[in-house]
Design an enzyme around this catalytic site. Sequence first.
Site, PDB file in Angstrom:
ATOM      1  N   GLU A   1       0.824  -1.203   0.000  1.00 62.58           N
ATOM      2  CA  GLU A   1       0.000   0.000   0.000  1.00 62.58           C
ATOM      3  C   GLU A   1       0.861   1.256   0.000  1.00 62.58           C
ATOM      4  O   GLU A   1       2.012   1.254   0.440  1.00 62.58           O
ATOM      5  CB  GLU A   1      -0.942  -0.001   1.203  1.00 62.58           C
ATOM      6  CG  GLU A   1      -0.241   0.019   2.547  1.00 62.58           C
ATOM      7  CD  GLU A   1      -1.213   0.032   3.692  1.00 62.58           C
ATOM      8  OE1 GLU A   1      -2.234   0.729   3.586  1.00 62.58           O
ATOM      9  OE2 GLU A   1      -0.954  -0.653   4.705  1.00 62.58           O
ATOM     10  N   TYR A   2       0.302   2.323  -0.473  1.00 60.83           N
ATOM     11  CA  TYR A   2       1.017   3.583  -0.665  1.00 60.83           C
ATOM     12  C   TYR A   2       1.204   4.318   0.659  1.00 60.83           C
ATOM     13  O   TYR A   2       0.326   4.332   1.518  1.00 60.83           O
ATOM     14  CB  TYR A   2       0.235   4.468  -1.641  1.00 60.83           C
ATOM     15  CG  TYR A   2       0.786   5.854  -1.817  1.00 60.83           C
ATOM     16  CD1 TYR A   2       1.949   6.078  -2.548  1.00 60.83           C
ATOM     17  CD2 TYR A   2       0.134   6.955  -1.258  1.00 60.83           C
ATOM     18  CE1 TYR A   2       2.453   7.358  -2.725  1.00 60.83           C
ATOM     19  CE2 TYR A   2       0.623   8.239  -1.435  1.00 60.83           C
ATOM     20  CZ  TYR A   2       1.787   8.431  -2.166  1.00 60.83           C
ATOM     21  OH  TYR A   2       2.281   9.694  -2.338  1.00 60.83           O
TER      22      TYR A   2
ATOM     23  N   ASP B   1      13.471  -6.991  13.244  1.00 61.51           N
ATOM     24  CA  ASP B   1      14.133  -5.863  12.574  1.00 61.51           C
ATOM     25  C   ASP B   1      13.366  -4.568  12.817  1.00 61.51           C
ATOM     26  O   ASP B   1      13.254  -3.721  11.933  1.00 61.51           O
ATOM     27  CB  ASP B   1      14.262  -6.144  11.076  1.00 61.51           C
ATOM     28  CG  ASP B   1      15.283  -5.230  10.398  1.00 61.51           C
ATOM     29  OD1 ASP B   1      16.026  -4.542  11.124  1.00 61.51           O
ATOM     30  OD2 ASP B   1      15.339  -5.201   9.154  1.00 61.51           O
TER      31      ASP B   1
ATOM     32  N   ARG C   1      13.790   3.284  10.881  1.00 62.37           N
ATOM     33  CA  ARG C   1      13.919   3.292   9.424  1.00 62.37           C
ATOM     34  C   ARG C   1      12.951   2.320   8.753  1.00 62.37           C
ATOM     35  O   ARG C   1      12.698   2.416   7.552  1.00 62.37           O
ATOM     36  CB  ARG C   1      15.349   2.913   9.029  1.00 62.37           C
ATOM     37  CG  ARG C   1      15.699   1.488   9.393  1.00 62.37           C
ATOM     38  CD  ARG C   1      17.125   1.096   9.058  1.00 62.37           C
ATOM     39  NE  ARG C   1      17.374  -0.293   9.450  1.00 62.37           N
ATOM     40  CZ  ARG C   1      17.694  -0.671  10.656  1.00 62.37           C
ATOM     41  NH1 ARG C   1      17.816   0.225  11.621  1.00 62.37           N
ATOM     42  NH2 ARG C   1      17.890  -1.948  10.941  1.00 62.37           N
ATOM     43  N   ASN C   2      12.410   1.362   9.520  1.00 59.41           N
ATOM     44  CA  ASN C   2      11.493   0.366   8.987  1.00 59.41           C
ATOM     45  C   ASN C   2      10.045   0.653   9.347  1.00 59.41           C
ATOM     46  O   ASN C   2       9.201  -0.238   9.320  1.00 59.41           O
ATOM     47  CB  ASN C   2      11.891  -1.031   9.459  1.00 59.41           C
ATOM     48  CG  ASN C   2      13.208  -1.482   8.868  1.00 59.41           C
ATOM     49  OD1 ASN C   2      13.570  -1.071   7.765  1.00 59.41           O
ATOM     50  ND2 ASN C   2      13.942  -2.314   9.583  1.00 59.41           N
TER      51      ASN C   2
END
Length: 441
Positions: free
Chosen positions: A211-212, A262, A266-267
Amino acid sequence: MAACNCTTKPDERGDSSESFDVPDMMLYIIITASVFILLIIGMALMWLKKYRFLMRTIRKLQNVEQPMTEQLSPVDPEADPLKQNFSPVTHAAVKPRESNLIISRPRRQSSKSASRALQRSPQTDGRFNKNDLILHQLIKAGGEGVFYKANMMHGTIKGHSMFTCKIFKKGCSHRQVEREVSVMQKLGTHKNLLQLLDWDITEAPYMLVMEYVAHGTLRSFLQVNQERLCRDQELQQLFTTATYHIAHAMEHMRSKMIVHCDLALRNILVHSFPHEVKVAEFGLAREIARTWSRSSSCKKDYRQRIPSRWYPPEYFKSDVYGFKGDVWAFGIVIWEMQTFGTLPYPNLNTSEEVARYVCAGHRNGEPEQCRPEMIQMMKDCWQEPYSMRPSFKDIVRVLENILENDHDYLDLDKRNQRASMESEESQPSLKTEVYCNTDEC
């Protein structure tokens, strides 16, 4: 003559005894050798039988898996997604897929629950065509792949005209990508998890369509907007709200018995801050059997790929990582957010230094301007042993209470401001009336 006869007879008897001893010894040797040879032959026949049975089993397994593996194109070790006609504004010139991929192909699983999960998985065949792919702005570049904002040249994907596309770099095996698809399928739909829409992993470069998101990673969002956010008087409430939604996503993963492995700033991708933040990147995620306890841990076999600055001390000491490992990483995420994306342990240069530092009991320092409740939550997430850390269910409940108190405080503050404004609006009119009455206007 008689004496001579007497002396010769004993010699004849001695010769006869020796003649009888030699055949007896030979017979004993022959019998022993025969028994030994028979044992060797028996063992050889037994091992031959086992070998034939093993070969038949292998052939059966190969016959079962061969029709399925024929559908999969081999991994091209030289296929770099950034070098195969991909550009930010042009479409991808890649061969269209010729057959559908069945992810849950028959193979022996290390966990029965994992096998059942794959069998229960919904539709497992991706259908989008790489030829129609148009890549736009780069969102992030990770160790395993790159994320782009993208759309299709013709039509949509499940009603989405814009979406996020992950393109895997060379070196990522087909099995690794397949496992990531399986994990995202099992996670299902959640507003704070990046949703998988479609995929094409028949040939390199492998791609996932999700998804965007409008604003990229949470780390880059905070760094770009740091000056504006620092002027916001409700910054800590915004951070707390974003943290609450991340915790909700992690609690959903725990309910599905999946560890992320993780979790980092950043994720986490941002569509609308702070309410629409979405946990992404499930390449290291693993499923834990439902028969295990909540605090159970799973062995890791990819030490070279781990983000050591987000990993707990029990991993470095015992090579294990469980749900409480994700809780540790969640505390690091809070620290990153409060410091606007600063790298954890900024004074340490190598993974070995981080491991020694963490195992010695040291932690990240307290961020400036951070509210006391969040400082306490970070400390709780970094406790040892890991059994002392809260669960994500506990974290969600604590954050809900903090936000409720903030809401009550804001409501009271707004009511006070409204009352103050009303009094200021009414005060001048009273003065005017007094003035007019005094002067008999």
